[in-house]
Design a protein around this motif. Sequence first.
Motif, PDB file in Angstrom:
ATOM      1  N   HIS A  13      14.059  19.203  65.331  1.00  0.00           N
ATOM      2  CA  HIS A  13      15.499  19.033  65.528  1.00  0.00           C
ATOM      3  C   HIS A  13      15.952  19.569  66.888  1.00  0.00           C
ATOM      4  N   ALA A  14      15.357  20.678  67.327  1.00  0.00           N
ATOM      5  CA  ALA A  14      15.752  21.245  68.622  1.00  0.00           C
ATOM      6  C   ALA A  14      15.439  20.272  69.757  1.00  0.00           C
ATOM      7  N   ALA A  15      14.254  19.700  69.726  1.00  0.00           N
ATOM      8  CA  ALA A  15      13.887  18.724  70.763  1.00  0.00           C
ATOM      9  C   ALA A  15      14.761  17.475  70.661  1.00  0.00           C
ATOM     10  N   ALA A  16      15.061  17.065  69.445  1.00  0.00           N
ATOM     11  CA  ALA A  16      15.860  15.852  69.235  1.00  0.00           C
ATOM     12  C   ALA A  16      17.280  15.998  69.761  1.00  0.00           C
ATOM     13  N   THR A  17      17.802  17.208  69.743  1.00  0.00           N
ATOM     14  CA  THR A  17      19.189  17.418  70.161  1.00  0.00           C
ATOM     15  C   THR A  17      19.303  17.975  71.581  1.00  0.00           C
ATOM     16  N   SER A  18      18.199  18.033  72.285  1.00  0.00           N
ATOM     17  CA  SER A  18      18.235  18.487  73.675  1.00  0.00           C
ATOM     18  C   SER A  18      19.077  17.531  74.511  1.00  0.00           C
ATOM     19  N   ARG A  19      20.001  18.099  75.277  1.00  0.00           N
ATOM     20  CA  ARG A  19      20.898  17.311  76.146  1.00  0.00           C
ATOM     21  C   ARG A  19      21.543  16.159  75.379  1.00  0.00           C
ATOM     22  N   TYR A  73      24.175  16.748  65.544  1.00  0.00           N
ATOM     23  CA  TYR A  73      25.071  16.963  66.677  1.00  0.00           C
ATOM     24  C   TYR A  73      26.218  15.971  66.596  1.00  0.00           C
ATOM     25  N   PRO A  74      27.439  16.407  66.822  1.00  0.00           N
ATOM     26  CA  PRO A  74      27.800  17.807  67.014  1.00  0.00           C
ATOM     27  C   PRO A  74      27.516  18.595  65.742  1.00  0.00           C
ATOM     28  N   PRO A  75      27.239  19.878  65.875  1.00  0.00           N
ATOM     29  CA  PRO A  75      26.813  20.659  64.710  1.00  0.00           C
ATOM     30  C   PRO A  75      27.876  20.665  63.611  1.00  0.00           C
ATOM     31  N   ALA A 102      21.651  12.139  64.547  1.00  0.00           N
ATOM     32  CA  ALA A 102      21.318  12.337  63.138  1.00  0.00           C
ATOM     33  C   ALA A 102      19.814  12.189  62.943  1.00  0.00           C
ATOM     34  N   ALA A 103      19.291  12.953  61.998  1.00  0.00           N
ATOM     35  CA  ALA A 103      17.884  12.839  61.603  1.00  0.00           C
ATOM     36  C   ALA A 103      17.789  11.870  60.435  1.00  0.00           C
ATOM     37  N   LEU A 104      16.781  11.027  60.470  1.00  0.00           N
ATOM     38  CA  LEU A 104      16.527  10.117  59.363  1.00  0.00           C
ATOM     39  C   LEU A 104      15.516  10.767  58.421  1.00  0.00           C
ATOM     40  N   PRO A 105      15.554  10.431  57.153  1.00  0.00           N
ATOM     41  CA  PRO A 105      14.608  11.048  56.216  1.00  0.00           C
ATOM     42  C   PRO A 105      13.174  10.574  56.461  1.00  0.00           C
ATOM     43  N   ALA A 106      12.225  11.456  56.153  1.00  0.00           N
ATOM     44  CA  ALA A 106      10.804  11.111  56.308  1.00  0.00           C
ATOM     45  C   ALA A 106      10.449   9.888  55.468  1.00  0.00           C
ATOM     46  N   GLN A 107      11.103   9.720  54.330  1.00  0.00           N
ATOM     47  CA  GLN A 107      10.834   8.567  53.471  1.00  0.00           C
ATOM     48  C   GLN A 107      11.120   7.259  54.201  1.00  0.00           C
ATOM     49  N   ALA A 108      12.188   7.206  54.974  1.00  0.00           N
ATOM     50  CA  ALA A 108      12.510   5.992  55.735  1.00  0.00           C
ATOM     51  C   ALA A 108      11.431   5.725  56.772  1.00  0.00           C
ATOM     52  N   TRP A 168      20.494   8.495  67.970  1.00  0.00           N
ATOM     53  CA  TRP A 168      21.547   8.902  68.901  1.00  0.00           C
ATOM     54  C   TRP A 168      22.580   7.798  68.850  1.00  0.00           C
ATOM     55  N   MET A 169      23.824   8.157  68.562  1.00  0.00           N
ATOM     56  CA  MET A 169      24.878   7.175  68.373  1.00  0.00           C
ATOM     57  C   MET A 169      26.038   7.428  69.319  1.00  0.00           C
ATOM     58  N   CYS A 170      26.512   6.359  69.890  1.00  0.00           N
ATOM     59  CA  CYS A 170      27.709   6.430  70.715  1.00  0.00           C
ATOM     60  C   CYS A 170      28.620   5.314  70.224  1.00  0.00           C
TER      61      CYS A 170
END
Length: 171
Positions: A13-19, A73-75, A102-108, A168-170
């Motif tokens: 999660h930390a790497a995923a939310t970097s910048r 993010y945002p937290p 957002a993180a997707l579930p491992a099942q997906a 990542w969504m905009c």
Amino acid sequence: MGAFYEYYRAADHAAATSRPEHSREIADTSRGVPEFDVVATKWIDPEVALGQLVAFAGRVDYSLGLVETVELYPPPEGAPRSDEGWHALPEDSPYLAGPAIAALPAQARDMLAGVDDARLPMLAEQWATIEEFSHFTADEDEFMLSLTKELVGLARRAKEHDQLLYCWMCL
């Protein structure tokens, strides 16, 4: 402008939310923007459009909670807790203006990664028939196959490296 969704894999999660303010598709290592393995889409949201691809891939019935994302993010813990708090946010607050991650579930991930290559053309055809793609024409069949292959490939690489998929969504 429309919505943009970028699917990518990351170590955690930390790497995923970097910048988080930067697109995942564009890396600028000189400015500290990391490089990601990414599939950029314009209109494929994780819960409905991608969720239906996941259902077809896993040969399960689609339901809205199938691809239940976890907002990173945002937290969520920093989000306003009242209407007054929401109204007090500045216009450029990420809670109002985005982007979001957002993180997707491992099942997906696993359902997509588990699709046999021989099923990919049929899976793309099936996915192309969902209501969200009703404006597509037969000319876009090759695009749907290419996109299906890209998303399945991303899921396979994520699983192979014991990573999750992120969006990542905009909007």
